[in-house]
Motif scaffolding. Structure first.
Motif, mmCIF file in Angstrom:
data_model
loop_
_atom_site.group_PDB
_atom_site.id
_atom_site.type_symbol
_atom_site.label_atom_id
_atom_site.label_comp_id
_atom_site.label_asym_id
_atom_site.label_seq_id
_atom_site.Cartn_x
_atom_site.Cartn_y
_atom_site.Cartn_z
ATOM 1 N N ALA A 1 -7.923 -8.466 -4.539
ATOM 2 C CA ALA A 1 -8.264 -8.467 -3.114
ATOM 3 C C ALA A 1 -8.376 -7.043 -2.587
ATOM 4 N N GLN A 2 -7.455 -6.174 -2.985
ATOM 5 C CA GLN A 2 -7.512 -4.777 -2.557
ATOM 6 C C GLN A 2 -8.731 -4.090 -3.121
ATOM 7 N N ARG A 3 -9.053 -4.363 -4.355
ATOM 8 C CA ARG A 3 -10.197 -3.709 -5.008
ATOM 9 C C ARG A 3 -11.518 -4.128 -4.377
ATOM 10 N N THR A 4 -11.664 -5.413 -4.047
ATOM 11 C CA THR A 4 -12.916 -5.889 -3.482
ATOM 12 C C THR A 4 -13.072 -5.510 -2.025
ATOM 13 N N SER A 5 -11.974 -5.223 -1.338
ATOM 14 C CA SER A 5 -12.074 -4.832 0.070
ATOM 15 C C SER A 5 -12.264 -3.338 0.235
ATOM 16 N N SER A 6 -12.092 -2.556 -0.837
ATOM 17 C CA SER A 6 -12.288 -1.109 -0.785
ATOM 18 C C SER A 6 -13.770 -0.796 -0.860
#
Length: 70
Positions: free
Chosen positions: A64-69
């Motif tokens: 989730a963090q990677r795709t929102s960056s």
């Protein structure tokens, strides 16, 4: 990964200012970067003194963090 067949863009003085890569080589680099980011996030989580969580939850949070960056 296969050896890179990079080509360089140069300015009028011959200084390298950019790189041209085959799209497959570029995609491989992006895939490796994604892998390294996940490993780095995992290492940070292990090193932190935060409360532990199940592996599946940690993977979902990392993704989730990677795709929102950007």
């Amino acid at each position: 990964m296969d050896s890179l067949q990079e080509r360089y863009l140069t300015d009028d003085q011959g200084n390298r200012i950019g790189v041209l890569l085959d799209i497959a080589a570029y995609q491989q680099l992006l895939d490796k970067l994604e892998e390294l980011e996940s490993l780095y996030a995992f290492d940070q989580a292990v090193a932190s003194e935060d409360e532990s969580m199940p592996l599946e939850d940690a993977i979902m949070e990392i993704e989730a963090q990677r795709t929102s960056s950007p």
